[in-house]
Design a protein around this motif. Structure first.
Motif, PDB file in Angstrom:
ATOM      1  N   ILE A  34      -5.185   1.850   2.121  1.00 57.11           N
ATOM      2  CA  ILE A  34      -5.357   0.871   3.199  1.00 57.11           C
ATOM      3  C   ILE A  34      -6.801   0.882   3.682  1.00 57.11           C
ATOM      4  O   ILE A  34      -7.419  -0.178   3.889  1.00 57.11           O
ATOM      5  CB  ILE A  34      -4.397   1.161   4.360  1.00 57.11           C
ATOM      6  N   GLU A  35      -7.367   2.077   3.860  1.00 57.82           N
ATOM      7  CA  GLU A  35      -8.744   2.179   4.333  1.00 57.82           C
ATOM      8  C   GLU A  35      -9.718   1.601   3.311  1.00 57.82           C
ATOM      9  O   GLU A  35     -10.719   0.977   3.686  1.00 57.82           O
ATOM     10  CB  GLU A  35      -9.069   3.632   4.645  1.00 57.82           C
ATOM     11  N   TRP A  58       1.428   2.244   8.936  1.00 60.39           N
ATOM     12  CA  TRP A  58       1.474   3.401   8.029  1.00 60.39           C
ATOM     13  C   TRP A  58       1.669   4.696   8.816  1.00 60.39           C
ATOM     14  O   TRP A  58       2.502   5.536   8.457  1.00 60.39           O
ATOM     15  CB  TRP A  58       0.198   3.491   7.208  1.00 60.39           C
ATOM     16  N   ASP A  59       0.897   4.867   9.891  1.00 62.00           N
ATOM     17  CA  ASP A  59       0.974   6.106  10.670  1.00 62.00           C
ATOM     18  C   ASP A  59       2.363   6.309  11.250  1.00 62.00           C
ATOM     19  O   ASP A  59       2.877   7.438  11.291  1.00 62.00           O
ATOM     20  CB  ASP A  59      -0.067   6.088  11.787  1.00 62.00           C
ATOM     21  N   TYR A 113       0.856  -1.177   0.000  1.00 61.29           N
ATOM     22  CA  TYR A 113       0.000   0.000   0.000  1.00 61.29           C
ATOM     23  C   TYR A 113       0.900   1.238   0.000  1.00 61.29           C
ATOM     24  O   TYR A 113       1.897   1.282   0.730  1.00 61.29           O
ATOM     25  CB  TYR A 113      -0.888   0.030   1.248  1.00 61.29           C
ATOM     26  N   TYR A 166      -6.165  -4.911   9.679  1.00 60.98           N
ATOM     27  CA  TYR A 166      -6.008  -3.563   9.121  1.00 60.98           C
ATOM     28  C   TYR A 166      -5.664  -2.533  10.185  1.00 60.98           C
ATOM     29  O   TYR A 166      -5.082  -1.484   9.873  1.00 60.98           O
ATOM     30  CB  TYR A 166      -7.260  -3.170   8.333  1.00 60.98           C
ATOM     31  N   SER A 215      -0.562   4.505   0.260  1.00 59.54           N
ATOM     32  CA  SER A 215      -1.276   5.629   0.872  1.00 59.54           C
ATOM     33  C   SER A 215      -2.205   5.098   1.954  1.00 59.54           C
ATOM     34  O   SER A 215      -2.618   3.922   1.933  1.00 59.54           O
ATOM     35  CB  SER A 215      -2.081   6.415  -0.166  1.00 59.54           C
ATOM     36  N   ARG A 216      -2.538   5.958   2.898  1.00 62.06           N
ATOM     37  CA  ARG A 216      -3.465   5.561   3.960  1.00 62.06           C
ATOM     38  C   ARG A 216      -4.862   5.312   3.391  1.00 62.06           C
ATOM     39  O   ARG A 216      -5.581   4.409   3.837  1.00 62.06           O
ATOM     40  CB  ARG A 216      -3.522   6.653   5.044  1.00 62.06           C
ATOM     41  N   ASP A 217      -5.238   6.134   2.405  1.00 55.91           N
ATOM     42  CA  ASP A 217      -6.549   5.954   1.766  1.00 55.91           C
ATOM     43  C   ASP A 217      -6.666   4.566   1.142  1.00 55.91           C
ATOM     44  O   ASP A 217      -7.730   3.944   1.190  1.00 55.91           O
ATOM     45  CB  ASP A 217      -6.766   7.024   0.695  1.00 55.91           C
ATOM     46  N   LEU A 234      -2.679   0.024   9.481  1.00 54.11           N
ATOM     47  CA  LEU A 234      -2.838   1.466   9.639  1.00 54.11           C
ATOM     48  C   LEU A 234      -1.851   2.020  10.664  1.00 54.11           C
ATOM     49  O   LEU A 234      -1.299   3.120  10.482  1.00 54.11           O
ATOM     50  CB  LEU A 234      -4.275   1.792  10.054  1.00 54.11           C
ATOM     51  N   GLU A 246       4.668   7.275   8.345  1.00 53.41           N
ATOM     52  CA  GLU A 246       4.371   8.625   7.856  1.00 53.41           C
ATOM     53  C   GLU A 246       4.866   9.681   8.841  1.00 53.41           C
ATOM     54  O   GLU A 246       5.387  10.728   8.441  1.00 53.41           O
ATOM     55  CB  GLU A 246       2.871   8.779   7.622  1.00 53.41           C
TER      56      GLU A 246
END
Length: 215
Positions: free
Chosen positions: A97-98, A128-129, A91, A121, A93-95, A125, A132
């Motif tokens: 993943i969502e 990812w956070d 993935y 998930y 981007s966070r979008d 997430l 980022e």
């Protein structure tokens, strides 16, 4: 008696929104929109330039491993078959993943399956956070400031557009000005209402006409 004289066409008044003779409510809203557009045009190139410099020096961008593709075989007519090995996919981007989470939840048909999806998930997430946050911590102050200014200007742009759409003229002149502005076209026209917005504008203009006894 018939004559060959052709009536002169009616002169349509031209409104100079850039240099209005009378400051009206609509003119003030147009000024707000123009100011917001100017801020976007000022800061967007700065953000683009600094973002490019940052990407070139900051190292790899965040990415989260989503899984492994299946090994497969590509059969090509007249050529040898091509074996495609399994490999990791990510993935970016966070979008994304969502969206993957939403798709997986929609496909889950039991309570246990949905719980497993949520757990998986949540980990992705969180990964990812963390990536980022570490990536953005290396962002120079100038870029962070430019990003804030661009976002602020875009919010002001949207707010001004909404205010113009919702503007309620009270006189025939104001109704004409609103319709004329909504119908403007050209490269430097930054107010581009959608179909529903145009309907709202026409309803508001029609209400002004009715108010003046033209219904």
């Amino acid at each position: 008696m018939r004559t060959n004289t052709t009536p002169a066409p009616k002169q349509v008044p031209v409104i100079n929104f850039a240099c209005p003779t009378v400051q009206t409510g609509l003119t003030a809203l147009i000024d707000r929109l123009a100011a917001a557009v100017a801020e976007v045009e000022k800061w967007a190139p700065v953000e683009d330039r600094l973002s490019l410099e940052f990407k070139q020096s900051a190292g790899p961008a965040p990415k989260v491993r989503g899984g492994v593709t299946r090994a497969s075989k590509l059969i090509r007519e007249g050529e040898p078959d091509l074996d495609l090995p399994s490999e990791d996919w990510f993935y970016h981007s966070r979008d994304a993943i969502e969206q993957g989470r939403a798709n997986a939840l929609a496909a889950a048909d039991t309570r246990e399956a949905r719980a497993a999806v949520k757990e998986r998930y949540a980990v992705l997430l969180a990964d990812w956070d963390a990536q980022e946050a570490a990536y953005n911590s290396r962002m120079p102050r100038g870029l962070a400031h430019a990003k804030r200014m661009v976002q602020k200007a875009h919010r002001a742009w949207t707010a001004a557009e909404v205010a113009i759409v919702e503007y309620e003229p009270k006189t025939l002149t104001q109704a004409y000005e609103l319709l004329a502005y909504a119908g403007m076209d050209g490269k430097r026209v930054f107010f581009t209402p959608g179909e529903e917005d145009l309907k709202t504008i026409m309803r508001n203009a029609a209400a002004a006409l009715a108010l003046q006894g033209m219904n």
